[in-house]
Design an enzyme around this catalytic site. Structure first.
Site, PDB file in Angstrom:
ATOM      1  N   GLU A   1       0.841  -1.203   0.000  1.00  0.00           N
ATOM      2  CA  GLU A   1       0.000   0.000   0.000  1.00  0.00           C
ATOM      3  C   GLU A   1       0.876   1.253   0.000  1.00  0.00           C
ATOM      4  OE1 GLU A   1      -3.539   0.517   2.769  1.00  0.00           O
ATOM      5  OE2 GLU A   1      -2.271   2.172   3.455  1.00  0.00           O
TER       6      GLU A   1
ATOM      7  N   TYR B   1      -6.948   6.874  -0.541  1.00  0.00           N
ATOM      8  CA  TYR B   1      -7.807   7.957  -1.044  1.00  0.00           C
ATOM      9  C   TYR B   1      -8.249   8.804   0.139  1.00  0.00           C
ATOM     10  CZ  TYR B   1     -11.770   9.769  -3.835  1.00  0.00           C
ATOM     11  OH  TYR B   1     -12.658  10.547  -4.529  1.00  0.00           O
TER      12      TYR B   1
ATOM     13  N   ALA C   1     -10.559  10.652   2.430  1.00  0.00           N
ATOM     14  CA  ALA C   1     -12.013  10.711   2.618  1.00  0.00           C
ATOM     15  C   ALA C   1     -12.475  12.151   2.464  1.00  0.00           C
ATOM     16  CB  ALA C   1     -12.380  10.192   3.999  1.00  0.00           C
TER      17      ALA C   1
ATOM     18  N   HIS D   1      -8.218   2.977  -3.929  1.00  0.00           N
ATOM     19  CA  HIS D   1      -9.159   3.086  -2.805  1.00  0.00           C
ATOM     20  C   HIS D   1     -10.188   4.163  -3.156  1.00  0.00           C
ATOM     21  CE1 HIS D   1      -6.307   1.418   0.546  1.00  0.00           C
ATOM     22  NE2 HIS D   1      -6.032   0.865  -0.622  1.00  0.00           N
TER      23      HIS D   1
ATOM     24  N   GLY E   1     -15.218   5.448   4.590  1.00  0.00           N
ATOM     25  CA  GLY E   1     -14.439   6.604   5.049  1.00  0.00           C
ATOM     26  C   GLY E   1     -14.896   6.996   6.444  1.00  0.00           C
TER      27      GLY E   1
ATOM     28  N   TYR F   1     -11.854  -5.569  10.011  1.00  0.00           N
ATOM     29  CA  TYR F   1     -11.211  -5.101  11.241  1.00  0.00           C
ATOM     30  C   TYR F   1     -11.046  -6.246  12.237  1.00  0.00           C
ATOM     31  CZ  TYR F   1     -12.401  -0.773   8.989  1.00  0.00           C
ATOM     32  OH  TYR F   1     -12.487   0.229   8.049  1.00  0.00           O
TER      33      TYR F   1
ATOM     34  N   HIS G   1     -14.377  -2.787  14.149  1.00  0.00           N
ATOM     35  CA  HIS G   1     -14.327  -1.360  13.786  1.00  0.00           C
ATOM     36  C   HIS G   1     -14.622  -0.547  15.048  1.00  0.00           C
ATOM     37  CE1 HIS G   1     -15.675   2.513  12.134  1.00  0.00           C
ATOM     38  NE2 HIS G   1     -14.820   2.239  11.149  1.00  0.00           N
TER      39      HIS G   1
ATOM     40  N   GLN H   1      -7.601  -4.127   8.475  1.00  0.00           N
ATOM     41  CA  GLN H   1      -6.925  -3.035   9.160  1.00  0.00           C
ATOM     42  C   GLN H   1      -5.594  -3.594   9.660  1.00  0.00           C
ATOM     43  OE1 GLN H   1      -6.060  -0.131   9.621  1.00  0.00           O
ATOM     44  NE2 GLN H   1      -7.924   0.764  10.463  1.00  0.00           N
TER      45      GLN H   1
ATOM     46  N   GLN I   1       4.595   6.669  16.488  1.00  0.00           N
ATOM     47  CA  GLN I   1       3.452   6.079  15.778  1.00  0.00           C
ATOM     48  C   GLN I   1       2.449   5.426  16.730  1.00  0.00           C
ATOM     49  OE1 GLN I   1       6.378   4.172  12.894  1.00  0.00           O
ATOM     50  NE2 GLN I   1       4.490   3.931  11.756  1.00  0.00           N
TER      51      GLN I   1
HETATM   52  P1  FAD Z   1     -18.207   0.171   6.736  1.00  0.00           P
HETATM   53  O1  FAD Z   1     -17.978  -1.168   6.151  1.00  0.00           O
HETATM   54  O2  FAD Z   1     -19.435   0.918   6.281  1.00  0.00           O
HETATM   55  O3  FAD Z   1     -18.242   0.008   8.324  1.00  0.00           O
HETATM   56  C1  FAD Z   1     -18.193   1.142   9.189  1.00  0.00           C
HETATM   57  C2  FAD Z   1     -18.977   0.854  10.462  1.00  0.00           C
HETATM   58  O4  FAD Z   1     -20.387   0.739  10.153  1.00  0.00           O
HETATM   59  C3  FAD Z   1     -18.612  -0.463  11.150  1.00  0.00           C
HETATM   60  O5  FAD Z   1     -18.717  -0.280  12.526  1.00  0.00           O
HETATM   61  C4  FAD Z   1     -19.666  -1.440  10.655  1.00  0.00           C
HETATM   62  O6  FAD Z   1     -19.895  -2.505  11.570  1.00  0.00           O
HETATM   63  C5  FAD Z   1     -20.874  -0.541  10.537  1.00  0.00           C
HETATM   64  N1  FAD Z   1     -21.828  -0.960   9.503  1.00  0.00           N
HETATM   65  C6  FAD Z   1     -21.532  -1.427   8.272  1.00  0.00           C
HETATM   66  N2  FAD Z   1     -22.664  -1.687   7.577  1.00  0.00           N
HETATM   67  C7  FAD Z   1     -23.704  -1.335   8.384  1.00  0.00           C
HETATM   68  C8  FAD Z   1     -25.120  -1.360   8.245  1.00  0.00           C
HETATM   69  N3  FAD Z   1     -25.705  -1.792   7.121  1.00  0.00           N
HETATM   70  N4  FAD Z   1     -25.884  -0.910   9.286  1.00  0.00           N
HETATM   71  C9  FAD Z   1     -25.309  -0.461  10.443  1.00  0.00           C
HETATM   72  N5  FAD Z   1     -23.954  -0.432  10.626  1.00  0.00           N
HETATM   73  C10 FAD Z   1     -23.167  -0.863   9.615  1.00  0.00           C
HETATM   74  N6  FAD Z   1      -9.976   5.624   4.804  1.00  0.00           N
HETATM   75  C11 FAD Z   1      -9.796   6.608   3.888  1.00  0.00           C
HETATM   76  O7  FAD Z   1     -10.285   7.709   4.060  1.00  0.00           O
HETATM   77  N7  FAD Z   1      -9.056   6.379   2.743  1.00  0.00           N
HETATM   78  C12 FAD Z   1      -8.487   5.176   2.493  1.00  0.00           C
HETATM   79  O8  FAD Z   1      -7.833   4.997   1.454  1.00  0.00           O
HETATM   80  C13 FAD Z   1      -8.667   4.126   3.442  1.00  0.00           C
HETATM   81  N8  FAD Z   1      -8.138   2.899   3.217  1.00  0.00           N
HETATM   82  C14 FAD Z   1      -8.384   1.885   4.112  1.00  0.00           C
HETATM   83  C15 FAD Z   1      -7.885   0.599   3.851  1.00  0.00           C
HETATM   84  C16 FAD Z   1      -8.107  -0.442   4.744  1.00  0.00           C
HETATM   85  C17 FAD Z   1      -7.567  -1.821   4.432  1.00  0.00           C
HETATM   86  C18 FAD Z   1      -8.849  -0.210   5.934  1.00  0.00           C
HETATM   87  C19 FAD Z   1      -9.077  -1.325   6.912  1.00  0.00           C
HETATM   88  C20 FAD Z   1      -9.362   1.057   6.204  1.00  0.00           C
HETATM   89  C21 FAD Z   1      -9.136   2.109   5.312  1.00  0.00           C
HETATM   90  N9  FAD Z   1      -9.649   3.393   5.528  1.00  0.00           N
HETATM   91  C22 FAD Z   1      -9.441   4.396   4.612  1.00  0.00           C
HETATM   92  C23 FAD Z   1     -10.373   3.701   6.783  1.00  0.00           C
HETATM   93  C24 FAD Z   1     -11.911   3.543   6.644  1.00  0.00           C
HETATM   94  O9  FAD Z   1     -12.408   4.503   5.727  1.00  0.00           O
HETATM   95  C25 FAD Z   1     -12.523   3.749   8.038  1.00  0.00           C
HETATM   96  O10 FAD Z   1     -12.148   2.712   8.904  1.00  0.00           O
HETATM   97  C26 FAD Z   1     -14.034   3.980   8.075  1.00  0.00           C
HETATM   98  O11 FAD Z   1     -14.375   4.436   9.378  1.00  0.00           O
HETATM   99  C27 FAD Z   1     -14.883   2.738   7.811  1.00  0.00           C
HETATM  100  O12 FAD Z   1     -14.859   2.391   6.491  1.00  0.00           O
HETATM  101  P2  FAD Z   1     -15.457   0.955   6.018  1.00  0.00           P
HETATM  102  O13 FAD Z   1     -15.378   0.931   4.582  1.00  0.00           O
HETATM  103  O14 FAD Z   1     -14.851  -0.136   6.803  1.00  0.00           O
HETATM  104  O15 FAD Z   1     -16.997   1.168   6.511  1.00  0.00           O
END
Ligand code: FAD
Length: 295
Positions: free
Chosen positions: A17, A49, A51, A77, A108, A144, A148, A175, A211
């Site tokens: 990454e 990317y 957010a 991303h 995000g 996660y 999360h 994560q 960190q």
């Molecule tokens: P989701 O999958 O939507 O989950 C977020 C929360 O909502 C979780 O607690 C989940 O349990 C809950 N949830 C999911 N679906 C539902 C539903 N239907 N109803 C109710 N609750 C629900 N961030 C950036 O800005 N740019 C990046 O490039 C970036 N890269 C990343 C790469 C990796 C490998 C990881 C692990 C994270 C990255 N992130 C990045 C961080 C990420 O954007 C954050 O962790 C964000 O808070 C959650 O994104 P997600 O896609 O996991 O969200």
């Protein structure tokens, strides 16, 4: 090439990454660093990317450059937080026209004071479903091992993860985690929920004590005692701390490979030196197949 095809070979992979510049002033520096990483030919690379749009316009040029110049498959991303359907379609059109085949579909982080209830894309699963209908992309999702930070429990988080996979994720990337036992427990639970797409393990070398705080607050990943007890004695010795951090990450990856987990996604922090050092140690022991290029 689609990441799903690479993972379907079921061989050990070390993918990397990188992150894009925040401003155009640092574009050249990041381009050079990401090219040096692409030159060692990892299985694929991913480009993060910002957010809500911060720095996000540089993800595509960095990703396109890696893919076109070095023939290394890339994942772009993409976050949907606060985006309209038009914004996302426009972004996917740009990626598609640039020949990008892989997208990591993310929600995000929610900016303070904003309300997801007002958005079209409330969860990453909504974005996954939209991209699936758009077609053509291989879609990844985030997961996660420690849950999360917003999730009430790991079990609830896994139920939503299953929904995200059912909406069309072809693979998942975790994560970062620093305790492999946490990952092994998570993996078993994910399997038990019926989540059966490939899961790539996110590993970040911790090369500075500074960190620690950022990792715990931003990613929610705990710093295990096994790391803390050794790292603290290197607080005033950055060279020794860097060596320790790279070796800790190398040991973590070696342990994952030895437990049969083949897909590792290394957070390079845009340091070609760190990626090459870790890749070289692992290739010496696990075989040169990890990188198809030169080390
Ligand atoms: P989701 O999958 O939507 O989950 C977020 C929360 O909502 C979780 O607690 C989940 O349990 C809950 N949830 C999911 N679906 C539902 C539903 N239907 N109803 C109710 N609750 C629900 N961030 C950036 O800005 N740019 C990046 O490039 C970036 N890269 C990343 C790469 C990796 C490998 C990881 C692990 C994270 C990255 N992130 C990045 C961080 C990420 O954007 C954050 O962790 C964000 O808070 C959650 O994104 P997600 O896609 O996991 O969200």
């Amino acid at each position: 090439m689609k990441v799903s095809e690479i993972l379907a070979r079921n061989k050990k992979t070390l993918s990397i990454e990188v992150f894009p510049p925040k401003t155009s002033d640092s574009f050249e520096k990041v381009r050079v660093a990401t090219e040096s990483i692409a030159a060692i030919a990892p299985a694929y690379m991913s480009v993060t990317y910002g957010a809500g749009g911060t720095g996000s316009k540089f993800t595509l040029p960095i990703a396109e450059n890696i893919e076109k110049k070095y023939n290394v498959p890339v994942i772009h991303h993409l976050t949907c937080v606060g985006s309209s359907v038009e914004n996302i379609k426009e972004r996917l059109d740009l990626m598609h026209n640039a020949g990008i085949e892989n997208v990591l579909a993310l929600r995000g982080d929610i900016p303070d004071g904003e309300k997801p209830a007002d958005w079209h894309f409330k969860h990453a699963s909504d974005l996954v479903s939209y991209i699936k209908d758009y077609g053509d992309f291989c879609i990844g999702g985030a997961c996660y091992p420690e849950g999360h930070p917003e999730a009430a429990s790991i079990d609830e988080d896994l139920d939503f993860l299953k929904l995200k996979v059912d909406m069309g994720c072809d693979f998942l990337t975790t994560q970062l985690f620093l305790d492999n036992a946490v990952f092994y427990r998570f993996y078993e639970k994910a399997l038990a929920k019926g989540i059966n797409v490939p899961i790539t393990a996110g590993i970040m070398p911790i090369t500075s004590i500074k960190q620690f705080g950022r990792i715990e607050s931003l990613s929610g990943s705990a710093i295990p005692d096994t790391m803390r007890c050794c790292a603290e004695k290197y607080a005033d010795d950055p060279v020794a701390m860097r060596r320790f951090g790279l070796d800790f990450a190398t040991l973590q990856i070696a342990d994952l490979y030895n437990h049969g987990f083949k897909f590792i996604h290394l957070h390079s922090m845009n340091s070609p030196e760190a990626a090459i050092e870790i890749g070289t140690s692992l290739s010496n022991y696990f075989g040169a197949e990890l990188f198809s290029g030169k080390l």
